[in-house]
Design an enzyme around this catalytic site. Structure first.
Site, PDB file in Angstrom:
ATOM      1  CE1 TYR A  68      -4.526  -7.723   1.201  1.00  0.00           C
ATOM      2  CE2 TYR A  68      -4.157  -5.885   2.683  1.00  0.00           C
ATOM      3  CZ  TYR A  68      -4.249  -6.389   1.395  1.00  0.00           C
ATOM      4  OH  TYR A  68      -4.067  -5.550   0.327  1.00  0.00           O
ATOM      5  CD  GLN A 102      -0.747   8.124   0.126  1.00  0.00           C
ATOM      6  OE1 GLN A 102      -0.567   7.480  -0.924  1.00  0.00           O
ATOM      7  NE2 GLN A 102       0.199   8.899   0.638  1.00  0.00           N
ATOM      8  CG  ASP A 105      -1.535   2.784  10.305  1.00  0.00           C
ATOM      9  OD1 ASP A 105      -0.398   3.011   9.854  1.00  0.00           O
ATOM     10  OD2 ASP A 105      -2.321   3.700  10.660  1.00  0.00           O
ATOM     11  CG  HIS A 120      -5.369   4.011  -0.185  1.00  0.00           C
ATOM     12  ND1 HIS A 120      -4.023   4.335  -0.222  1.00  0.00           N
ATOM     13  CD2 HIS A 120      -5.927   4.616  -1.271  1.00  0.00           C
ATOM     14  CE1 HIS A 120      -3.782   5.080  -1.295  1.00  0.00           C
ATOM     15  NE2 HIS A 120      -4.929   5.270  -1.942  1.00  0.00           N
ATOM     16  CB  CYS A 131     -24.303 -11.144   2.211  1.00  0.00           C
ATOM     17  SG  CYS A 131     -23.287 -11.356   3.695  1.00  0.00           S
ATOM     18  N   GLY A 193       5.594  11.668   4.992  1.00  0.00           N
ATOM     19  CA  GLY A 193       5.899  10.240   4.970  1.00  0.00           C
ATOM     20  C   GLY A 193       5.271   9.497   3.828  1.00  0.00           C
ATOM     21  CB  THR A 194       3.314   9.891   1.094  1.00  0.00           C
ATOM     22  OG1 THR A 194       2.884   9.169  -0.070  1.00  0.00           O
ATOM     23  CG2 THR A 194       3.234  11.394   0.819  1.00  0.00           C
ATOM     24  CB  SER A 195       7.136   7.144  -2.029  1.00  0.00           C
ATOM     25  OG  SER A 195       5.965   6.398  -2.358  1.00  0.00           O
ATOM     26  CG  ASN A 219       9.923  11.342   2.649  1.00  0.00           C
ATOM     27  OD1 ASN A 219      10.776  10.516   2.971  1.00  0.00           O
ATOM     28  ND2 ASN A 219       8.871  11.026   1.906  1.00  0.00           N
TER      29      ASN A 219
END
Ligand code: BV8
Ligand code: ZN
Length: 255
Positions: A68, A102, A105, A120, A131, A193-195, A219
């Site tokens: 990450y 989704q 960024d 997400h 905490c 731009g998503t599968s 796409n």
């Protein structure tokens, strides 16, 4: 009309009051952020379960947090591309516009889009699992760089994690409801731009279609959604979206 020649698409846009855009990793590819399933996709090297899940965070904290941290560094160096800016411009054209992403960024926000519905989470936000203390990206950098073997801990001793939704975790309820409500009221739904493989996000374009929306897929490749789409605009979203938004502005007088 530069890109829109399909009469049914022109008809649908002319009548549209609600336009919804759902974006995935593909819209950020031209900004230099690798997608997940493309040839150099992140997960081709590592499986999603190995990394984007709560279990692996606990079992392999250092590995997951290094992944990450690497992605945070990539994101910080990247900039929005013409696709992000085009959607920001589109937001003021129809009576109602909703941008659902989704992506984690934050590039839509950096392109000026407001009220972005992040399904997400956002990778530049981090928090303590014990905490709940939030850490800005600068504070997180500090803690991460001084952490024992890259396991960042809060002052309370709890582990610090990125504010993203992992596999098996529920999506933020409020954002999911916002996304569902916008989707069922949409007249035109742009899947960009998503599968269309990760649920429940992948259910949204299908739900829109069931609700009578005109479904446009943008796409570089065909996806599981393609045969549902009323119109497929194949190519780079960074090139298609600016033209598409120009066409929509011609067809729809400013709200
Ligand atoms: C949930 C954040 C329930 C983290 C992400 C078994 C066990 C557990 C769950 C499941 C299971 N089986 C199914 C599930 C459900 C699971 C799921 O859908 N799995 C899939 C893999 C089958 N979903 C979940 O677990 C979700 N949660 O169901 O919880 C629940 C309910 C109540 C209480 C408790 C639990 C959570 C899913 C969210 C996971 N987190 N991201 C991180 O990023 O590290 S998912 C992540 O992958 C992204 O956010 C995104 O959603 C997804 C990637 O998809 P895309 O964005 O589409 O990217 P991809 O690379 O796939 O595609 C890019 C596309 O762009 C391609 O089509 C390419 O052709 C195109 N493209 C490339 N360049 C361009 C382009 N297009 C245009 N222009 C270009 N230039
Ligand atoms: Zn804490």
């Amino acid at each position: 009309m530069k890109i829109l020649s399909d009469p049914s698409a022109i008809e649908a846009i002319k009548k549209a009051k609600n336009i919804v855009a759902l974006t995935g990793a593909g819209i950020s590819a031209e900004s230099g952020i690798p997608t997940f399933r493309g040839e150099n996709g992140l997960w081709t090297k590592l499986s999603p379960e190995e990394l984007a899940s709560f279990e692996s965070f606990y079992q392999n904290t250092a590995v997951v947090m290094e992944w990450y941290k690497h992605r945070q560094e990539v994101i910080k160096k990247c900039k929005p591309n013409p696709g992000h800016y085009a959607l920001c411009e589109l937001s003021s054209v129809p009576e109602h516009f909703n941008l659902i992403t989704q992506n984690i960024d934050g590039l839509h926000q950096r392109a000026g889009s407001r009220d972005v519905v992040e399904l997400h989470g956002n990778l530049l936000e981090n928090y303590c699992v014990r905490c709940g203390q939030k850490y800005s990206i600068e504070e997180f950098d500090d803690v991460f760089n001084n952490a024992m073997n890259h396991v960042p801990r809060c002052n309370c001793g709890g582990l610090i994690r990125p504010n993203v939704v992992w596999f098996g975790e529920a999506l933020p309820r409020e954002n999911l409801e916002l996304a569902y409500n916008a989707t069922i009221q949409s007249d035109v739904f742009l899947s960009i731009g998503t599968s269309a493989q990760v649920r429940p996000a992948a259910d949204l374009p299908v739900l829109a279609k069931q609700g009578g929306a005109f479904l446009i897929e943008i796409n570089t490749q065909h996806t599981v959604l393609s045969e549902e789409a009323d119109l497929i605009l194949q190519g780079n979203s960074g090139e298609i979206l600016p033209q598409l938004v120009e066409d929509i502005k011609t067809l729809l007088p400013k709200a």
